[in-house]
Design a protein around this motif. Structure first.
Motif, mmCIF file in Angstrom:
data_model
loop_
_atom_site.group_PDB
_atom_site.id
_atom_site.type_symbol
_atom_site.label_atom_id
_atom_site.label_comp_id
_atom_site.label_asym_id
_atom_site.label_seq_id
_atom_site.Cartn_x
_atom_site.Cartn_y
_atom_site.Cartn_z
ATOM 1 N N GLY A 297 0.742 -1.244 0.000
ATOM 2 C CA GLY A 297 0.000 0.000 0.000
ATOM 3 C C GLY A 297 0.771 1.293 0.000
ATOM 4 O O GLY A 297 0.356 2.251 -0.625
ATOM 5 N N SER A 298 1.885 1.369 0.731
ATOM 6 C CA SER A 298 2.640 2.618 0.795
ATOM 7 C C SER A 298 4.081 2.334 1.208
ATOM 8 O O SER A 298 4.426 1.208 1.580
ATOM 9 C CB SER A 298 2.011 3.580 1.805
ATOM 10 N N GLU B 233 4.598 -7.546 3.563
ATOM 11 C CA GLU B 233 3.945 -8.788 3.132
ATOM 12 C C GLU B 233 4.966 -9.904 2.989
ATOM 13 O O GLU B 233 4.628 -11.078 3.145
ATOM 14 C CB GLU B 233 3.258 -8.592 1.784
ATOM 15 N N TYR B 234 6.183 -9.513 2.650
ATOM 16 C CA TYR B 234 7.230 -10.506 2.398
ATOM 17 C C TYR B 234 8.574 -9.888 2.731
ATOM 18 O O TYR B 234 8.830 -8.726 2.405
ATOM 19 C CB TYR B 234 7.209 -10.933 0.920
ATOM 20 N N THR C 73 5.512 -15.556 1.985
ATOM 21 C CA THR C 73 5.941 -16.410 0.877
ATOM 22 C C THR C 73 5.851 -15.596 -0.401
ATOM 23 O O THR C 73 4.786 -15.027 -0.701
ATOM 24 C CB THR C 73 5.025 -17.653 0.760
ATOM 25 N N PHE C 74 6.934 -15.532 -1.153
ATOM 26 C CA PHE C 74 6.979 -14.714 -2.365
ATOM 27 C C PHE C 74 5.898 -15.123 -3.357
ATOM 28 O O PHE C 74 5.239 -14.273 -3.957
ATOM 29 C CB PHE C 74 8.367 -14.805 -3.001
ATOM 30 N N ALA C 75 5.681 -16.415 -3.529
ATOM 31 C CA ALA C 75 4.737 -16.920 -4.524
ATOM 32 C C ALA C 75 3.293 -16.542 -4.206
ATOM 33 O O ALA C 75 2.444 -16.544 -5.103
ATOM 34 C CB ALA C 75 4.859 -18.434 -4.648
ATOM 35 N N THR C 76 2.983 -16.201 -2.950
ATOM 36 C CA THR C 76 1.604 -15.882 -2.594
ATOM 37 C C THR C 76 1.320 -14.382 -2.518
ATOM 38 O O THR C 76 0.220 -13.987 -2.139
ATOM 39 C CB THR C 76 1.217 -16.534 -1.243
ATOM 40 N N ILE C 77 2.283 -13.550 -2.882
ATOM 41 C CA ILE C 77 2.035 -12.107 -2.892
ATOM 42 C C ILE C 77 0.965 -11.803 -3.946
ATOM 43 O O ILE C 77 1.096 -12.217 -5.094
ATOM 44 C CB ILE C 77 3.318 -11.310 -3.216
ATOM 45 N N ASP C 78 -0.075 -11.090 -3.549
ATOM 46 C CA ASP C 78 -1.127 -10.683 -4.477
ATOM 47 C C ASP C 78 -0.746 -9.318 -5.041
ATOM 48 O O ASP C 78 -1.074 -8.275 -4.478
ATOM 49 C CB ASP C 78 -2.476 -10.625 -3.765
ATOM 50 N N TRP C 79 -0.030 -9.325 -6.167
ATOM 51 C CA TRP C 79 0.514 -8.111 -6.760
ATOM 52 C C TRP C 79 -0.582 -7.153 -7.213
ATOM 53 O O TRP C 79 -0.346 -5.945 -7.315
ATOM 54 C CB TRP C 79 1.440 -8.456 -7.918
ATOM 55 N N ALA D 23 -3.509 -6.647 -5.572
ATOM 56 C CA ALA D 23 -4.358 -6.224 -4.456
ATOM 57 C C ALA D 23 -4.200 -4.741 -4.120
ATOM 58 O O ALA D 23 -5.162 -4.076 -3.790
ATOM 59 C CB ALA D 23 -4.068 -7.069 -3.218
ATOM 60 N N ASN D 24 -2.980 -4.227 -4.189
ATOM 61 C CA ASN D 24 -2.707 -2.818 -3.879
ATOM 62 C C ASN D 24 -1.310 -2.483 -4.386
ATOM 63 O O ASN D 24 -0.613 -3.348 -4.897
ATOM 64 C CB ASN D 24 -2.840 -2.541 -2.376
ATOM 65 N N ALA D 25 -0.934 -1.229 -4.237
ATOM 66 C CA ALA D 25 0.420 -0.843 -4.651
ATOM 67 C C ALA D 25 1.440 -1.583 -3.794
ATOM 68 O O ALA D 25 1.190 -1.872 -2.624
ATOM 69 C CB ALA D 25 0.601 0.666 -4.501
#
Length: 122
Positions: free
Chosen positions: A55-56, A62-63, A90-96, A98-100
């Protein structure tokens, strides 16, 4: 004509499969590390911590991952983000989507765990 269309469909399917399989689970990051006097930290073992923030620039992590690497004669180092030692998430589960996302890069010039942020970027 039917054979040409079948070959065209098969070719498109193979191309799509290749494109999906070619996607990487990491991305490269490269930087030149300089000391407080502005001189390159050359040919030195360093520790780097990468945080993906949501987000900012001050968002929650997140990771987080760490890397041990060595700078070259010009202070340059290159890392595969997503390929370090994960400490949070976990890098693979980052929701790119979802937000900045912002990336905080922290370095310990001595190779230890006393990290100092060298910058946050979106």
């Amino acid at each position: 004509m039917k054979r040409v269309i079948q070959n065209l469909i098969f070719g498109c399917a193979m191309l799509c499969t290749t494109m999906v399989l070619a996607q990487s689970s990491t991305f490269n990051y490269q930087a030149v590390l300089r000391n407080t006097a502005g001189e390159p930290v050359a040919s030195q073992a360093v520790a780097v911590r990468i945080s993906i923030l949501a987000g900012s620039a001050t968002g929650s992590a997140e990771y987080v991952e760490t890397h041990s690497t060595t700078t070259n004669a010009f202070g340059l180092f290159t890392l595969p983000i997503g390929g370090g030692s994960a400490t949070t998430g976990t890098f693979a589960t980052i929701d790119w989507a979802a937000n900045a996302k912002f990336m905080d890069v922290e370095v310990d010039e001595t190779g230890g765990t006393n990290f100092t942020s060298i910058g946050v970027s979106e």
